[in-house]
Enzyme design. Sequence first.
Site, PDB file in Angstrom:
ATOM      1  N   PRO A   2       0.830  -1.230   0.000  1.00  0.00           N
ATOM      2  CA  PRO A   2       0.000   0.000   0.000  1.00  0.00           C
ATOM      3  C   PRO A   2       0.854   1.264   0.000  1.00  0.00           C
ATOM      4  O   PRO A   2       1.815   1.366   0.750  1.00  0.00           O
ATOM      5  CB  PRO A   2      -0.791  -0.104   1.307  1.00  0.00           C
ATOM      6  CG  PRO A   2      -0.633  -1.504   1.781  1.00  0.00           C
ATOM      7  CD  PRO A   2       0.629  -2.028   1.198  1.00  0.00           C
ATOM      8  N   GLU A   3       0.505   2.203  -0.873  1.00  0.00           N
ATOM      9  CA  GLU A   3       1.147   3.512  -0.913  1.00  0.00           C
ATOM     10  C   GLU A   3       0.071   4.552  -0.581  1.00  0.00           C
ATOM     11  O   GLU A   3      -1.033   4.190  -0.178  1.00  0.00           O
ATOM     12  CB  GLU A   3       1.758   3.756  -2.299  1.00  0.00           C
ATOM     13  CG  GLU A   3       2.808   2.700  -2.665  1.00  0.00           C
ATOM     14  CD  GLU A   3       3.412   2.893  -4.043  1.00  0.00           C
ATOM     15  OE1 GLU A   3       3.473   4.039  -4.527  1.00  0.00           O
ATOM     16  OE2 GLU A   3       3.839   1.893  -4.648  1.00  0.00           O
ATOM     17  N   HIS A  97      -4.901 -15.253   9.148  1.00  0.00           N
ATOM     18  CA  HIS A  97      -3.986 -14.112   9.347  1.00  0.00           C
ATOM     19  C   HIS A  97      -4.697 -12.879   9.884  1.00  0.00           C
ATOM     20  O   HIS A  97      -4.199 -11.770   9.726  1.00  0.00           O
ATOM     21  CB  HIS A  97      -3.231 -13.747   8.059  1.00  0.00           C
ATOM     22  CG  HIS A  97      -2.571 -14.903   7.398  1.00  0.00           C
ATOM     23  ND1 HIS A  97      -1.436 -15.496   7.915  1.00  0.00           N
ATOM     24  CD2 HIS A  97      -2.889 -15.609   6.285  1.00  0.00           C
ATOM     25  CE1 HIS A  97      -1.089 -16.505   7.131  1.00  0.00           C
ATOM     26  NE2 HIS A  97      -1.951 -16.601   6.135  1.00  0.00           N
ATOM     27  N   ARG A 117       1.803 -10.967   5.721  1.00  0.00           N
ATOM     28  CA  ARG A 117       3.271 -10.920   5.863  1.00  0.00           C
ATOM     29  C   ARG A 117       3.713 -10.383   7.223  1.00  0.00           C
ATOM     30  O   ARG A 117       4.875 -10.498   7.591  1.00  0.00           O
ATOM     31  CB  ARG A 117       3.880 -10.056   4.744  1.00  0.00           C
ATOM     32  CG  ARG A 117       3.550 -10.535   3.335  1.00  0.00           C
ATOM     33  CD  ARG A 117       4.459 -11.636   2.842  1.00  0.00           C
ATOM     34  NE  ARG A 117       5.873 -11.318   2.911  1.00  0.00           N
ATOM     35  CZ  ARG A 117       6.582 -10.776   1.932  1.00  0.00           C
ATOM     36  NH1 ARG A 117       6.024 -10.468   0.792  1.00  0.00           N
ATOM     37  NH2 ARG A 117       7.877 -10.546   2.079  1.00  0.00           N
ATOM     38  N   ARG A 156      20.301  17.408  -4.871  1.00  0.00           N
ATOM     39  CA  ARG A 156      20.264  15.955  -4.632  1.00  0.00           C
ATOM     40  C   ARG A 156      20.892  15.218  -5.809  1.00  0.00           C
ATOM     41  O   ARG A 156      20.605  15.540  -6.956  1.00  0.00           O
ATOM     42  CB  ARG A 156      18.807  15.496  -4.461  1.00  0.00           C
ATOM     43  CG  ARG A 156      18.208  15.970  -3.179  1.00  0.00           C
ATOM     44  CD  ARG A 156      18.523  14.990  -2.080  1.00  0.00           C
ATOM     45  NE  ARG A 156      18.280  15.574  -0.776  1.00  0.00           N
ATOM     46  CZ  ARG A 156      18.446  14.911   0.360  1.00  0.00           C
ATOM     47  NH1 ARG A 156      18.861  13.661   0.339  1.00  0.00           N
ATOM     48  NH2 ARG A 156      18.214  15.503   1.502  1.00  0.00           N
TER      49      ARG A 156
END
Length: 291
Positions: A2-3, A97, A117, A156
Amino acid sequence: MPELPEVETVAQGLRRRALGRRIAAVEVRHAAVIAGSAEDFASTLEGRKFARVSRKGKAIAVELTAEDGSAPRFLLVRLGMTGQLTVTPHDAPIEPHTHVFMALDDGREELRFRDVRRFGRLRCLTEQELEKVLGSLGPDAQHVTEAQFLAAMRRRKGAIKSWLMNQNLVAGLGNIYADEALYEARIHPLSQPGRVSGDKARQLYKAVRKVLERAVRLGGTTFSDYLDIEGRPGAFLKKLRVYQHTGEPCRRCGQAIRRMVIAGRSSHFCPRCQPRPRIAAKMRGPREPGA
Ligand SMILES: [Zn+2]
């Protein structure tokens, strides 16, 4: 994994389904997903109400107020790789889970945390502790201003792909949306942020905002595990242009999409629309921060 768009969708779901409701009881079946003591976690949350849901980057913070008027506590949720938060009837079948159950109000519905996970974490924090955690993140990618974004790019030198994913600089982007934003802005993933022209940098800023906004509107991207609060997948998968489209023709020019590993992560790009700059960032090992 997920973002920002997936996490934002879950936050919106929490606002819709949990705000104003009281946590009647907490059951932790697998303490590994709780940061700190699971007993303390459960006893602190029990009896509190969901008062406000906010998000910064990939972190969700829920303000929990107490009936006795004592200081609020904050539930910090990180979905990790495969975390799911759903509101379900108490008698709905329990998926394998599922590690944490929070009974709501009279107990007929509950909030469940499932995580195959187990990289996700639930944490109970004071306001000060929360501020410290969120303060270490850069500005949120959905709300960052153009000036903040351009300032963070200055000088950067690493690959812009890694720069986009460094949560301390701009918070919320991961592999999927970083690739999609670079494609949208026609910037090669090995470009150095400090060497990108002002025009290109502004295009990238707009691309990040546009890609995230669209993905949030469609409820995020589901490859395998991510689901919203009702247990539904996101619909952005079909809108991906480069991520995991290796070998397929670019929608703009027909050239085959290429894949390259940068800082241990796959990057997908069009070699014609996103030409490699003359001075590209050196390929770095997998330990680059934020990767
Ligand atoms: Zn192309």
